[in-house]
Structures are given as structure tokens and as C-alpha cells.
Design a protein around this motif. Structure first.
Motif, PDB file in Angstrom:
ATOM      1  N   TRP A  56     120.775  45.921  41.254  1.00  0.00           N
ATOM      2  CA  TRP A  56     120.544  44.543  41.670  1.00  0.00           C
ATOM      3  C   TRP A  56     119.800  44.520  42.995  1.00  0.00           C
ATOM      4  N   PHE A  57     119.477  43.309  43.474  1.00  0.00           N
ATOM      5  CA  PHE A  57     118.687  43.147  44.698  1.00  0.00           C
ATOM      6  C   PHE A  57     119.544  42.431  45.755  1.00  0.00           C
ATOM      7  N   PRO A  58     120.127  43.191  46.709  1.00  0.00           N
ATOM      8  CA  PRO A  58     121.016  42.574  47.713  1.00  0.00           C
ATOM      9  C   PRO A  58     120.323  41.474  48.515  1.00  0.00           C
ATOM     10  N   ASP A  59     119.052  41.644  48.827  1.00  0.00           N
ATOM     11  CA  ASP A  59     118.277  40.554  49.430  1.00  0.00           C
ATOM     12  C   ASP A  59     117.245  40.130  48.389  1.00  0.00           C
ATOM     13  N   PRO A  60     117.444  38.977  47.774  1.00  0.00           N
ATOM     14  CA  PRO A  60     116.566  38.594  46.655  1.00  0.00           C
ATOM     15  C   PRO A  60     115.098  38.423  47.042  1.00  0.00           C
ATOM     16  N   HIS A  61     114.836  38.286  48.350  1.00  0.00           N
ATOM     17  CA  HIS A  61     113.446  38.134  48.775  1.00  0.00           C
ATOM     18  C   HIS A  61     112.776  39.470  49.075  1.00  0.00           C
ATOM     19  N   ALA A  65     115.950  47.620  45.755  1.00  0.00           N
ATOM     20  CA  ALA A  65     117.059  47.549  44.796  1.00  0.00           C
ATOM     21  C   ALA A  65     118.245  48.367  45.288  1.00  0.00           C
ATOM     22  N   ARG A  66     119.451  47.970  44.842  1.00  0.00           N
ATOM     23  CA  ARG A  66     120.625  48.804  45.090  1.00  0.00           C
ATOM     24  C   ARG A  66     121.129  49.292  43.739  1.00  0.00           C
ATOM     25  N   HIS A  67     121.545  50.549  43.700  1.00  0.00           N
ATOM     26  CA  HIS A  67     121.999  51.155  42.454  1.00  0.00           C
ATOM     27  C   HIS A  67     123.361  51.778  42.670  1.00  0.00           C
ATOM     28  N   GLU A  68     124.312  51.433  41.820  1.00  0.00           N
ATOM     29  CA  GLU A  68     125.633  52.058  41.813  1.00  0.00           C
ATOM     30  C   GLU A  68     125.767  52.810  40.506  1.00  0.00           C
ATOM     31  N   ALA A 452     113.664  55.555  42.615  1.00  0.00           N
ATOM     32  CA  ALA A 452     112.285  55.171  42.296  1.00  0.00           C
ATOM     33  C   ALA A 452     111.772  55.947  41.086  1.00  0.00           C
ATOM     34  N   GLU A 453     112.031  57.240  41.048  1.00  0.00           N
ATOM     35  CA  GLU A 453     111.570  58.048  39.910  1.00  0.00           C
ATOM     36  C   GLU A 453     112.246  57.611  38.609  1.00  0.00           C
ATOM     37  N   TRP A 454     113.541  57.327  38.704  1.00  0.00           N
ATOM     38  CA  TRP A 454     114.311  56.925  37.522  1.00  0.00           C
ATOM     39  C   TRP A 454     113.790  55.591  36.962  1.00  0.00           C
ATOM     40  N   LEU A 455     113.567  54.623  37.882  1.00  0.00           N
ATOM     41  CA  LEU A 455     113.050  53.323  37.443  1.00  0.00           C
ATOM     42  C   LEU A 455     111.643  53.461  36.875  1.00  0.00           C
ATOM     43  N   PHE A 456     110.860  54.305  37.504  1.00  0.00           N
ATOM     44  CA  PHE A 456     109.463  54.437  37.065  1.00  0.00           C
ATOM     45  C   PHE A 456     109.390  55.046  35.664  1.00  0.00           C
ATOM     46  N   ALA A 457     110.281  56.006  35.389  1.00  0.00           N
ATOM     47  CA  ALA A 457     110.304  56.595  34.040  1.00  0.00           C
ATOM     48  C   ALA A 457     110.571  55.498  33.009  1.00  0.00           C
ATOM     49  N   MET A 458     111.480  54.573  33.341  1.00  0.00           N
ATOM     50  CA  MET A 458     111.778  53.486  32.388  1.00  0.00           C
ATOM     51  C   MET A 458     110.620  52.492  32.291  1.00  0.00           C
ATOM     52  N   VAL A 459     109.978  52.196  33.424  1.00  0.00           N
ATOM     53  CA  VAL A 459     108.831  51.277  33.399  1.00  0.00           C
ATOM     54  C   VAL A 459     107.735  51.830  32.480  1.00  0.00           C
ATOM     55  N   VAL A 460     107.468  53.117  32.592  1.00  0.00           N
ATOM     56  CA  VAL A 460     106.329  53.697  31.865  1.00  0.00           C
ATOM     57  C   VAL A 460     106.678  54.006  30.406  1.00  0.00           C
ATOM     58  N   LEU A 461     107.913  54.445  30.160  1.00  0.00           N
ATOM     59  CA  LEU A 461     108.270  54.880  28.799  1.00  0.00           C
ATOM     60  C   LEU A 461     109.086  53.835  28.032  1.00  0.00           C
ATOM     61  N   GLY A 462     109.450  52.750  28.700  1.00  0.00           N
ATOM     62  CA  GLY A 462     110.424  51.839  28.094  1.00  0.00           C
ATOM     63  C   GLY A 462     109.841  50.824  27.139  1.00  0.00           C
ATOM     64  N   ASP A 463     110.715  50.363  26.255  1.00  0.00           N
ATOM     65  CA  ASP A 463     110.450  49.208  25.406  1.00  0.00           C
ATOM     66  C   ASP A 463     111.809  48.635  25.029  1.00  0.00           C
TER      67      ASP A 463
END
Ligand code: GUN
Ligand code: ZN
Length: 487
Positions: A56-61, A65-68, A452-463
């Protein structure tokens, strides 16, 4: 009894009282302002816990991102009947505070905000992948003929139902959506969205010239009355909102545009949506039709259609004055990269937009856009920004891409604190990601070493295979689409 601040529900250390920070910015989560004063937890019912990874985004502006890895999201129905987030944080910190909470546990999966699509056309669901030599031939040969069918309410219902289920299958829980020129197309969409408890915004398209019979508003005054009637019928009903929707400057007379501007003045909290500066042939046409306007954007500005809660798709070929003007009035750009690549319209200029402080977010623009998938849109946005087209390409960070399609898009829609995030007070619409959804995703995400790497893998390979579940208002939408299975 004084209630503890909502911060207490996601930061065990906070001792502030609700009165101290529901009225202004939170000292712990900068930029977060609750959508409405929070009720005391005692008034909430049907509390439910969701244990999984959390994003989620602790500061929406801010696109940080924060990841648990092992988190707990607590949701419940607040006094107004809306299911909201009550608390978010590490499972180890929160679980003991809710000892009797029923918890759904998804080991290995990750809960993230539902995606927000800033610009999409539901009547173009069956237009995706229609090739043409650019925007204007595409509209003439495929889109306009197809949209004529939405005069038929049964057809409009069938397509609305398919479209909304498809959005949810892809993890999109809020959209700013075009209907067609037929008021029936709005009634059908709103009814289907209401059945699914979705937060959706749409409007009747205004187009009283340069459009074929059966799609053209033949009576301008009537088209404006229909708009007002639809606002009264739907705006603010359940989770639905109305957007005044002139298609684009070339298909409206001055009278229709100015009439739309007057309605906007009368209803300051409805949205406005249109297209601007998408294609060079379109822009030439606008200059011929409106020679007195300084720019394409200025046509809308003169008509009173540029303000907060106005969202303009594309914004590719703007100049500095246009961008500054949009920023000044609080208007938003809906960046539509798969559409811009497919129709060959051009490349959104992130550097110039940021220099001007422009508000923006991501959009699919189906059916000019080629996919309902937020992953495809984020990937295309990255590709667009990377191009050196008379300016150096830039690399957008994956967290930034994700933010543009969630918290950033919500803020651009003036729905900060309501959708696109998981902060306490936000409405409980979220997706559950499975980073191991395909063999390649499993292999690639297992080797990443940072968020960042984890999110990017999903951005590029995801559907849509990444979306294990979509949860709307605390209810899991069935994979084949959620019909109303609630009382
Ligand atoms: N400009 C006017 N109408 C449309 C539309 O339906 N799609 C896109 N991409 N641009 C438009
Ligand atoms: Zn569009």
C-alpha cells in the motif's frame, strides 16, 4: 467517549485522539486526510481479517510503496453501510488486538489496492484490436458504427455486465468510463455496476455534429436535458458517480460545449471527461473548427469544462501554457499508453508533465487501448517513457507505475482516501496477487532482491493470471463475475 485516532489502528504507538487528526493532515502519515471523519470502531460491524502479504501507499500523494510480507488487513462495515479498511499492518502487531476476528489466510499471496482506470469506453469492448490508419479513420470505420448498437437497452446491459466482470477479473475496481450518446447506455451501465457494488463513474456522450445518424445528438438542448436528468438519477447513488462527457471538441458544437459547461457549474461535484491533444490530424481539425481558441485545450477552457474533477485523456501534444493551465485549475491527464502505441498517436511527455506539476494517472482507453490489464498498461507506460523522441527517455520506477494506477489515479479523480489505497478509512476494494501465477513469474519473482525488482517483474510479466482474487466491498468476486449474492 473519545475515540482513538484512526492512526492507532495501523500504528500501535499513536496515542492521538480522533479529534486531533480527522480534521487535518495526519502527523504520522503525511498527506493522508481521511475521506470523512472516522467513526469509533465500536460502531463498525462485520469485522473481517485478511492475512497475506500487503502492499500500500502510506502517503497517497507519494509513489513510495510499503510492503509487509506477513500482514493483516482488517475491514468492517462502517455506520454508513460502506465496507472500509479499519486497520493495516504487520500480522504480529495487529492480530493480538483483534483476538476474535475471523481471518481469511492467503499464504504466499499479496493484498494490494484495487486498480483505478482513469479512462475507458465500455461500449468499445468489442472494438479492441480494430486496425486503422490512426485515430480519425478508426473512429469512422469501427468505433462510431459499433456504438450505434447501444440504443438497445438489452444489448447495453449485456455488454455492461461482461465489461464489469472483465474489469474485476483484471483487478480493476474503479473506472471513469465513457458510455455512448444514448441515455439507455448509461442506465444499463449504472444498474450493472450497482448490482456489483462497484464504485464507477460514467456519462452519456455528448456529440451533436460530425457523427453518423443514430449516434449524433440531433437536438442539442435535449442532449443537455438528458445529461441533467441522468445526473439527478445516478450521481451519488450508492457508489456511482456521473461524468459530463463531451466526446471531443470536433464532435460538439460550441452550443453543446457551453451548455455542458453550464451544467458543470450547476453540479460542481460531478466529473467531466473528454479527449484532448491525442493525434496531429485531430488537432489540425480542431484549429479549423475553433480558430478563435489559443489551443485545443483552450476550447474546453472557454466552455467552462476545465476544473477540478475534469479528466482529459491523452494530453500528448500539449504546450507549456496548456500544462500549466491544467495544473492551475486542478485538471487531470489520463495517460493511455497502449492506445497511443496502437493508434500511433504519440508519446506522453512525463518530464514536461512533472515540470508543470500536472496531475495524472493511468488508463487503458479500451477499445483504442489493447488490454483491460493494468499490468499491460503499466508496462506500456514504462515503454512510452523510455523512448527518446526529441527528448531523452526516462525510466519510471515500478512503484511509480503502480501508484499511477492506484493511489495516484484515485487522487487525480479526487477520490483520495476512498479508493486506490488500503489506508484506514479507504473502501475495501482490493486485489490478491499471486506472484507465482505462471512458471515464469514464479521463477523470476523468486530471484528478485528488492521491492522494486519484485514489482517490476510483475509489471513486465503480469496479466490477469496474477489476480488470484478481486475483493469488492469485502466480498470476493467470483472468477466468472460477481452477481449480487448478498441480501
Ligand atoms: N477521440 C474521440 N473519441 C475517441 C475514442 O472513442 N477513443 C479515442 N482514443 N479517442 C477519441
Ligand atoms: Zn478514449
Amino acid at each position: 467517549m473519545q475515540s482513538l485516532c484512526l492512526k492507532d489502528w495501523h500504528d500501535p504507538g499513536c496515542e492521538k485522539l480522533a479529534a486531533q487528526c480527522t480534521t487535518g493532515p495526519c502527523p504520522i502519515t503525511p498527506g493522508f486526510i481521511p475521506a470523512q471523519p472516522m467513526n469509533t470502531p465500536e460502531t463498525w460491524t462485520e469485522l473481517q481479517g485478511w492475512r497475506a502479504g500487503l502492499l500500500w501507499f502510506p502517503d497517497p500523494h507519494s509513489p513510495q510503496a510499503r510492503h509487509e510480507t506477513d500482514g493483516l488487513l482488517v475491514t468492517g462495515q462502517s455506520a454508513d453501510g460502506v465496507v472500509r479498511v479499519l486497520a493495516i499492518g504487520p500480522y504480529r502487531d495487529l492480530a493480538t488486538r483483534y483476538p476474535d476476528l475471523p481471518v481469511t489466510h492467503w499464504p504466499g499471496l499479496c493484498i494490494a489496492p484495487g486498480f483505478v482506470d482513469l479512462h475507458i469506453h465500455y461500449p468499445q469492448t468489442d472494438v479492441i484490436g480494430s486496425p486503422a490508419d490512426g485515430l480519425l479513420p478508426w473512429l469512422e470505420h469501427y468505433t462510431f458504427p459499433h456504438e450505434k448498437q447501444f440504443a438497445d437497452p438489452a444489448y447495453a446491459h449485456e455488454v455492461s455486465a461482461f465489461f464489469l466482470d472483465e474489469l474485476m477479473r483484471h483487478g480493476v475496481t474503479t473506472a471513469l468510463c465513457f458510455a455512448t450518446a444514448h441515455p439507455e447506455s448509461v442506465d444499463a451501465f449504472m444498474a450493472e455496476a450497482q448490482k456489483r457494488h462497484l464504485r464507477m463513474v460514467t456519462g452519456k456522450v455528448l456529440q451533436d455534429r460530425h457523427s453518423p445518424d443514430s449516434l449524433r445528438d440531433t437536438d442539442t438542448a435535449l442532449s443537455l436535458r438528458q445529461t441533467e436528468d441522468l445526473i439527478r438519477r445516478w450521481h451519488g447513488v450508492d457508489r456511482l458517480g456521473y461524468a459530463i462527457t463531451p466526446r471531443f471538441a470536433p464532435t460538439s458544437t460550441e452550443a453543446q460545449l457551453h451548455g455542458a459547461g453550464e451544467i458543470a457549474q450547476q453540479f460542481p461535484d460531478v466529473w467531466i471527461q473528454s479527449h484532448v491533444a491525442e493525434n496531429l490530424d485531430e488537432i489540425r481539425w480542431v484549429h479549423e473548427l475553433f480558430p478563435q481558441a489559443r489551443s485545443y485545450l483552450d476550447v474546453y477552457d472557454r466552455a467552462g469544462l476545465l476544473r477540478q474533477r475534469s479528466v482529459y485523456a491523452h494530453c500528448i501534444h500539449l504546450d507549456e501554457t496548456d500544462r500549466r493551465r491544467m495544473t492551475e485549475v486542478g485538471a487531470t491527464a489520463a495517460i493511455s499508453p497502449t492506445s497511443n502505441l496502437f493508434l500511433g498517436s504519440g508519446f506522453f511527455d512525463y518530464t514536461a508533465a512533472d515540470a508543470a506539476g500536472l496531475h495524472y494517472g493511468l488508463a487503458s482507453d479500451v477499445g483504442g487501448g489493447t488490454s483491460f490489464s493494468p499490468f499491460h498498461t503499466m508496462h506500456a507506460a514504462y515503454t512510452v517513457a523510455r523512448q527518446s523522441v526529441g527528448r531523452p527517455g526516462i525510466s519510471l520506477a515500478p512503484e511509480h507505475l503502480w501508484w499511477q494506477h492506484t493511489a495516484g489515479a484515485a487522487a487525480a479523480l479526487d477520490l483520495n482516501g476512498q479508493v486506490g489505497n488500503l489506508l484506514p478509512g479507504c473502501e475495501a476494494d482490493f486485489v490478491v496477487l499471486n506472484p507465482k501465477a505462471t512458471p515464469l513469474l514464479a521463477r523470476r519473482t523468486a530471484q528478485t532482491e528488492s521491492l522494486a525488482e519484485w514489482l517490476f517483474a510483475m509489471v513486465v510479466l503480469g496479466d490477469e493470471r496474477l489476480i488470484a482474487h478481486t475483493v469488492v466491498q469485502g466480498h470476493i468476486a467470483a472468477p466468472a463475475g460477481m452477481s449480487d449474492n448478498r441480501a
